[in-house]
Scaffold this motif. Structure first.
Motif, PDB file in Angstrom:
ATOM      1  N   ALA A   1      23.365  79.556  35.482  1.00 19.88           N
ATOM      2  CA  ALA A   1      24.952  79.096  35.602  1.00 19.88           C
ATOM      3  C   ALA A   1      25.163  79.073  37.135  1.00 19.88           C
ATOM      4  O   ALA A   1      25.790  77.838  37.787  1.00 19.88           O
ATOM      5  CB  ALA A   1      26.040  79.819  35.225  1.00 19.88           C
ATOM      6  N   ALA A   2      24.661  80.252  37.938  1.00 12.44           N
ATOM      7  CA  ALA A   2      25.103  80.126  39.390  1.00 12.44           C
ATOM      8  C   ALA A   2      24.226  79.107  39.969  1.00 12.44           C
ATOM      9  O   ALA A   2      24.753  78.346  40.954  1.00 12.44           O
ATOM     10  CB  ALA A   2      24.626  81.314  39.833  1.00 12.44           C
ATOM     11  N   GLU A   3      23.172  78.871  39.624  1.00 14.27           N
ATOM     12  CA  GLU A   3      22.457  77.979  40.161  1.00 14.27           C
ATOM     13  C   GLU A   3      22.724  76.433  39.997  1.00 14.27           C
ATOM     14  O   GLU A   3      22.892  75.807  40.893  1.00 14.27           O
ATOM     15  CB  GLU A   3      20.731  77.725  39.456  1.00 14.27           C
ATOM     16  CG  GLU A   3      20.068  77.068  40.244  1.00 14.27           C
ATOM     17  CD  GLU A   3      18.299  77.355  39.556  1.00 14.27           C
ATOM     18  OE1 GLU A   3      18.199  78.111  38.596  1.00 14.27           O
ATOM     19  OE2 GLU A   3      17.499  76.354  40.032  1.00 14.27           O
ATOM     20  N   MET A   4      23.446  76.132  38.748  1.00 13.76           N
ATOM     21  CA  MET A   4      24.081  74.961  38.692  1.00 13.76           C
ATOM     22  C   MET A   4      25.317  74.823  39.338  1.00 13.76           C
ATOM     23  O   MET A   4      25.893  73.528  39.863  1.00 13.76           O
ATOM     24  CB  MET A   4      24.323  74.764  37.052  1.00 13.76           C
ATOM     25  CG  MET A   4      23.146  74.602  36.150  1.00 13.76           C
ATOM     26  SD  MET A   4      23.322  73.610  34.924  1.00 13.76           S
ATOM     27  CE  MET A   4      23.697  71.944  35.627  1.00 13.76           C
ATOM     28  N   ASP A   5      26.135  75.874  39.639  1.00  9.94           N
ATOM     29  CA  ASP A   5      27.030  76.010  40.366  1.00  9.94           C
ATOM     30  C   ASP A   5      26.707  75.577  42.000  1.00  9.94           C
ATOM     31  O   ASP A   5      27.731  75.958  42.722  1.00  9.94           O
ATOM     32  CB  ASP A   5      27.907  77.264  40.074  1.00  9.94           C
ATOM     33  CG  ASP A   5      28.724  77.278  38.876  1.00  9.94           C
ATOM     34  OD1 ASP A   5      28.798  76.105  38.300  1.00  9.94           O
ATOM     35  OD2 ASP A   5      29.246  78.320  38.258  1.00  9.94           O
ATOM     36  N   GLY A   6      25.742  75.595  42.374  1.00 10.70           N
ATOM     37  CA  GLY A   6      25.341  75.307  43.631  1.00 10.70           C
ATOM     38  C   GLY A   6      25.077  76.540  44.343  1.00 10.70           C
ATOM     39  O   GLY A   6      24.981  76.439  45.617  1.00 10.70           O
ATOM     40  N   ALA A   7      24.585  77.781  44.119  1.00  4.86           N
ATOM     41  CA  ALA A   7      24.385  78.699  44.732  1.00  4.86           C
ATOM     42  C   ALA A   7      22.805  78.872  44.975  1.00  4.86           C
ATOM     43  O   ALA A   7      22.022  78.729  44.038  1.00  4.86           O
ATOM     44  CB  ALA A   7      24.799  80.108  43.996  1.00  4.86           C
TER      45      ALA A   7
ATOM     46  N   ALA B   1      21.702  71.782  41.439  1.00  2.00           N
ATOM     47  CA  ALA B   1      22.886  71.836  41.960  1.00  2.00           C
ATOM     48  C   ALA B   1      23.131  70.386  42.482  1.00  2.00           C
ATOM     49  O   ALA B   1      24.429  70.110  42.749  1.00  2.00           O
ATOM     50  CB  ALA B   1      22.850  72.893  43.260  1.00  2.00           C
TER      51      ALA B   1
ATOM     52  N   PHE C   1      27.431  77.330  28.827  1.00  2.00           N
ATOM     53  CA  PHE C   1      26.302  77.874  27.851  1.00  2.00           C
ATOM     54  C   PHE C   1      26.799  78.399  26.688  1.00  2.00           C
ATOM     55  O   PHE C   1      28.194  78.891  26.618  1.00  2.00           O
ATOM     56  CB  PHE C   1      25.701  79.022  28.768  1.00  2.00           C
ATOM     57  CG  PHE C   1      25.040  78.416  30.139  1.00  2.00           C
ATOM     58  CD1 PHE C   1      23.444  78.255  29.840  1.00  2.00           C
ATOM     59  CD2 PHE C   1      25.701  78.243  31.280  1.00  2.00           C
ATOM     60  CE1 PHE C   1      22.909  77.791  30.860  1.00  2.00           C
ATOM     61  CE2 PHE C   1      24.994  77.741  32.252  1.00  2.00           C
ATOM     62  CZ  PHE C   1      23.629  77.426  32.180  1.00  2.00           C
TER      63      PHE C   1
ATOM     64  N   TYR D   1      30.484  85.207  35.189  1.00  2.00           N
ATOM     65  CA  TYR D   1      30.151  86.373  36.053  1.00  2.00           C
ATOM     66  C   TYR D   1      30.874  87.881  35.767  1.00  2.00           C
ATOM     67  O   TYR D   1      32.282  87.827  35.995  1.00  2.00           O
ATOM     68  CB  TYR D   1      30.309  85.979  37.495  1.00  2.00           C
ATOM     69  CG  TYR D   1      29.620  84.566  37.777  1.00  2.00           C
ATOM     70  CD1 TYR D   1      28.321  84.364  37.406  1.00  2.00           C
ATOM     71  CD2 TYR D   1      30.152  83.473  38.372  1.00  2.00           C
ATOM     72  CE1 TYR D   1      27.806  82.965  37.423  1.00  2.00           C
ATOM     73  CE2 TYR D   1      29.725  82.345  38.395  1.00  2.00           C
ATOM     74  CZ  TYR D   1      28.370  82.158  38.066  1.00  2.00           C
ATOM     75  OH  TYR D   1      27.660  80.848  38.069  1.00  2.00           O
TER      76      TYR D   1
ATOM     77  N   PHE E   1      34.156  79.953  41.780  1.00  2.00           N
ATOM     78  CA  PHE E   1      32.961  79.983  42.411  1.00  2.00           C
ATOM     79  C   PHE E   1      32.118  78.664  42.679  1.00  2.00           C
ATOM     80  O   PHE E   1      31.575  78.629  43.828  1.00  2.00           O
ATOM     81  CB  PHE E   1      31.945  80.860  41.364  1.00  2.00           C
ATOM     82  CG  PHE E   1      30.715  81.292  41.731  1.00  2.00           C
ATOM     83  CD1 PHE E   1      30.643  82.299  42.679  1.00  2.00           C
ATOM     84  CD2 PHE E   1      29.493  80.766  41.356  1.00  2.00           C
ATOM     85  CE1 PHE E   1      29.283  82.846  43.232  1.00  2.00           C
ATOM     86  CE2 PHE E   1      27.990  81.082  41.885  1.00  2.00           C
ATOM     87  CZ  PHE E   1      28.107  82.151  42.710  1.00  2.00           C
ATOM     88  N   PRO E   2      32.019  77.693  42.050  1.00  2.00           N
ATOM     89  CA  PRO E   2      31.266  76.593  42.389  1.00  2.00           C
ATOM     90  C   PRO E   2      31.792  75.944  43.580  1.00  2.00           C
ATOM     91  O   PRO E   2      31.441  75.231  44.565  1.00  2.00           O
ATOM     92  CB  PRO E   2      31.300  75.634  41.334  1.00  2.00           C
ATOM     93  CG  PRO E   2      32.172  76.311  40.201  1.00  2.00           C
ATOM     94  CD  PRO E   2      32.490  77.546  40.616  1.00  2.00           C
TER      95      PRO E   2
ATOM     96  N   MET F   1      31.128  77.810  46.388  1.00  3.11           N
ATOM     97  CA  MET F   1      29.614  77.655  46.910  1.00  3.11           C
ATOM     98  C   MET F   1      29.415  76.196  47.587  1.00  3.11           C
ATOM     99  O   MET F   1      28.458  76.144  48.297  1.00  3.11           O
ATOM    100  CB  MET F   1      28.650  77.352  45.761  1.00  3.11           C
ATOM    101  CG  MET F   1      28.527  78.877  45.038  1.00  3.11           C
ATOM    102  SD  MET F   1      27.560  79.936  46.226  1.00  3.11           S
ATOM    103  CE  MET F   1      28.585  81.411  46.361  1.00  3.11           C
TER     104      MET F   1
ATOM    105  N   ARG G   1      34.692  71.290  39.322  1.00  3.07           N
ATOM    106  CA  ARG G   1      33.897  70.852  40.095  1.00  3.07           C
ATOM    107  C   ARG G   1      33.995  69.343  40.242  1.00  3.07           C
ATOM    108  O   ARG G   1      33.242  68.653  40.978  1.00  3.07           O
ATOM    109  CB  ARG G   1      32.340  71.052  39.952  1.00  3.07           C
ATOM    110  CG  ARG G   1      32.120  72.593  40.207  1.00  3.07           C
ATOM    111  CD  ARG G   1      30.768  72.977  39.388  1.00  3.07           C
ATOM    112  NE  ARG G   1      29.614  71.981  39.826  1.00  3.07           N
ATOM    113  CZ  ARG G   1      28.719  71.965  39.294  1.00  3.07           C
ATOM    114  NH1 ARG G   1      28.382  72.660  38.121  1.00  3.07           N
ATOM    115  NH2 ARG G   1      27.574  71.281  39.924  1.00  3.07           N
TER     116      ARG G   1
END
Ligand SMILES: Nc1ncnc2c1ncn2[C@@H]1O[C@H](COP(=O)(O)OP(=O)(O)OP(=O)(O)O)[C@@H](O)[C@H]1O
Ligand SMILES: [Mg+2]
Lengths: 288, 336
Positions: free
Chosen positions: A188-194, B73, B81, B87, B98-99, B102, B150
């Motif tokens: 999820a974080a990867e998809m969120d651009g992290a 990304a 999901f 988180y 968060f997004p 980022m 986003r």
């Protein structure tokens, strides 16, 4: 353990263990307290009677006391920093699918099985010896002057040896923690651009905070009483005399049980201060 | 924009070919639903589109740009999901933000968007809670909030409602449908649930062992299933499939009749088929009658509008609507 009946039964069954443990702890503690108020010099007349707070005053006012506290805190702090930082990195590495993972993991755990005395001797004689040690050869190979580790960098050397022993423990605990991280969170974080670094900082590290807390608390308890590593390397010289080592010297080298016992009481107090301090900083991680 | 095109996309895990070469186009603004039996590769396909798995061969185009090797990304897709993947150590506010953080957006804009998303999803009162302190439905909303802030080109949902209870599921289903009508953003939605697929989709993609059996509008699939698999998979209760003599009479290897296309009579000789009632499920609005001993198939299911006084052991007579009979050949394909 819900009903009153089962609670009573539980208490009955636990009683022997509790009594045994209390005795186990209380007897030595009481003896230490008792001796700390006596003038007790085994080789010079034995128990010479009541000493009041003399031993306590002498122990703190001796010029070796504060340096010993300092050495203790530096060693504990240094080892904690090294083991936690390297432990996190190693755990991250071991979590990757890599070739020969099983063997690598066993190798990483191995130092934990080596007795402190043995490992300290190995480090002292095989690695850190200024003439024949591996490090000396390495230094010379690069044209540098070999370091006399034990005298010139005594505290660092001891931190290195003790860290080497405790790194497996930290790594293991942190590795299991990393493995319990939900992969979908990382995705999820990867998809969120992290990116990898943000993922580490925002997802992995917070997830590890509880494991880090456990590592720090457990290690601190053991590190405050590090002894063998100092005994076989510097014997407390070159600024490596910790509180534990000072107490040992008072009791066995100076044959002053009373003074040593007073030191022991100070050690208990120090351990509690450190523990409370740590609980304050990191303990809140354990509630969540 | 949000047009997604898969060209000959293939996925292999080691020696196992989970997705054989597959072509699929999802138009901008479309609500596409992937359905299929467990293990057929729905999640895998979604993860390929998201970029969480690498394709073994083939190309993925997003808005006509080749995204095959783009990191997740940069594809500007948002995924919700099944486990929500919130988180746990961040507040709801920080989860949703968060997004945006980022992406390096400025604080005021982040706060504005988080507030807007929270208001749209009824989360305003929960912004300072942790995910652990929320109910399943609220967590689901946070996951959706994190996706919508986003403003992605497309949303990907992997069975987002399967952890919710039935009542909540109906509510969230409507909310997601409404969100789609409002945002007009492409959505790809994986589900097991017939009703979700039929009610939400613009286009249903039926997958079986990684192959697309049929893709089309829900009613298209319902009325003209391309083969026996789709015929049996779409529709609840399932279509009755009959093989043998009766099928041969219609010039087919197998015929299929939907439960609502059969009329039931309790009068002697009131139909061309007859059998004995096994169970009658009374739903109030409808009754599903399961009929045994017809000599055609193990069980024939008949849907009767409203109440019918059938009980176990009754003999009944059935008549299919001739024009509603689906015919299939020996390979299982539809005969027009
Ligand atoms: N990482 C993997 N390695 C090997 N095989 C995998 C992997 N991921 C999935 N598979 C296999 O690929 C097939 C498709 O899996 P997938 O998760 O896409 O199914 P699914 O349609 O989403 O099923 P479900 O409806 O149960 O979620 C399964 O047979 C699964 O065993
Ligand atoms: Mg799946």
């Amino acid at each position: 353990m819900a009903t009153r009946h089962s609670r009573a039964a539980a208490r009955m069954m636990m009683a022997p263990a509790v009594v045994l443990l209390l005795g186990w702890m209380l007897v030595p503690l009481t003896m230490t307290l008792w001796f700390s108020f006596r003038r007790y010099l085994p080789m010079r007349g034995g128990d010479l009677g009541w000493a009041g707070f003399d031993n306590y005053v002498r122990f703190v006012t001796s010029s070796t006391f504060w340096p010993s506290i300092q050495a203790t805190l530096i060693i504990v702090g240094g080892v904690l920093v090294v083991t936690v930082v390297l432990g996190v990195l190693l755990a991250l590495l071991l979590d990757q699918p890599l070739w020969g993972q099983g063997i690598v993991r066993i190798l990483v755990i191995a130092p934990f099985f080596v007795m402190p005395t043995v490992s300290a001797l190995v480090w002292k004689n095989m690695f850190m010896d200024p003439v024949n040690g591996l490090f000396a050869h390495l230094w010379r190979f690069f044209g540098a002057e070999p370091v006399a580790w034990m005298s010139e960098a005594s505290l660092q050397s001891i931190i290195m040896i003790v860290s080497w022993q405790w790194l497996p423990f930290a790594t293991l605990i942190l590795l299991t923690a990393i493995q319990s991280l939900d992969r979908e969170q990382l995705e999820a974080a990867e998809m969120d651009g992290a990116g990898p670094l943000s993922r580490f900082a925002h997802i992995i590290l917070p997830h590890l905070s509880r494991a880090v807390t456990v590592v720090i608390l457990i290690q601190t308890i053991f590190l405050l009483s590090v002894f063998a590593e100092i005994f076989v390397t510097t014997q407390g010289s070159f600024g490596t005399r910790t509180l534990t080592y000072l107490i040992y010297q008072r009791v066995l080298e100076s044959q002053n049980v009373g003074l040593g016992s007073a030191g022991g009481v100070y050690a208990i107090i120090l351990a509690n201060i450190v523990a409370i301090f740590l609980m304050r900083i990191v303990g809140k991680n354990l509630d969540a | 924009m949000g047009r997604i095109v898969l060209e000959q996309v293939t996925k292999r895990f080691g020696d196992v070919e989970v997705i054989p070469p597959l072509d699929l186009t999802i138009e901008d603004g479309e609500f596409a639903v992937f359905v299929g039996p467990s293990g057929c590769g729905k999640s895998t396909l979604l993860r390929l589109i998201a970029g969480l798995e690498d394709v073994t061969a083939g190309r993925i185009l997003i808005d006509d740009a080749d995204a095959t090797n783009m990191p997740p990304a940069r594809r500007r897709l948002a995924m919700v999901f099944q486990s929500y993947a919130l988180y746990p150590h961040m507040s709801v506010r920080r989860n949703i933000a968060f997004p945006l953080r980022m992406a390096g957006m400025d604080k005021a804009e982040i706060e504005r968007r988080v507030q807007a998303a929270a208001a749209a999803l009824n989360l305003t009162d929960y912004l300072d809670r942790r995910p652990g302190q929320l109910s399943g439905g609220q967590r689901q909303r946070v996951a959706i909030g994190r996706a919508i802030v986003r403003e992605p080109t497309a949303f990907l949902f992997d069975e987002p409602l399967s952890n919710l209870d039935a009542a909540l599921r109906v509510g969230m289903r409507l909310e997601i449908s409404e969100m789609h009508k409002r945002l007009r953003t492409t959505m790809i939605y994986v589900t097991h649930d017939q009703v979700e697929a039929m009610t939400m989709a613009d286009k249903i993609v039926v997958l079986h062992a990684g192959r697309i059996e049929q893709a089309g509008s829900p009613l298209d699939l319902y009325r003209t299933p391309r083969n026996r698999f789709v015929a049996g998979f779409i529709g609840s209760p399932r279509m009755n499939l009959i093989e043998g003599e009766e099928a041969a009479r219609h010039g087919a290897h197998a015929i299929g009749v939907r439960p609502e296309d059969i009329t039931l009579s309790r009068e002697e000789g009131g139909g061309i088929w007859s059998g004995v009632v096994g169970v009658a499920e009374h739903l109030g609005s409808d009754t599903f009658v399961h009929v045994h001993e017809t000599g055609l198939a193990e069980t024939l299911t008949v849907r009767v509008s409203g109440e019918t006084p059938c009980t176990h052991g009754d003999r009944v007579w059935l008549t299919p609507r001739e024009e509603a009979i689906h015919r299939f050949d020996a390979a299982g394909m539809r005969i027009e």
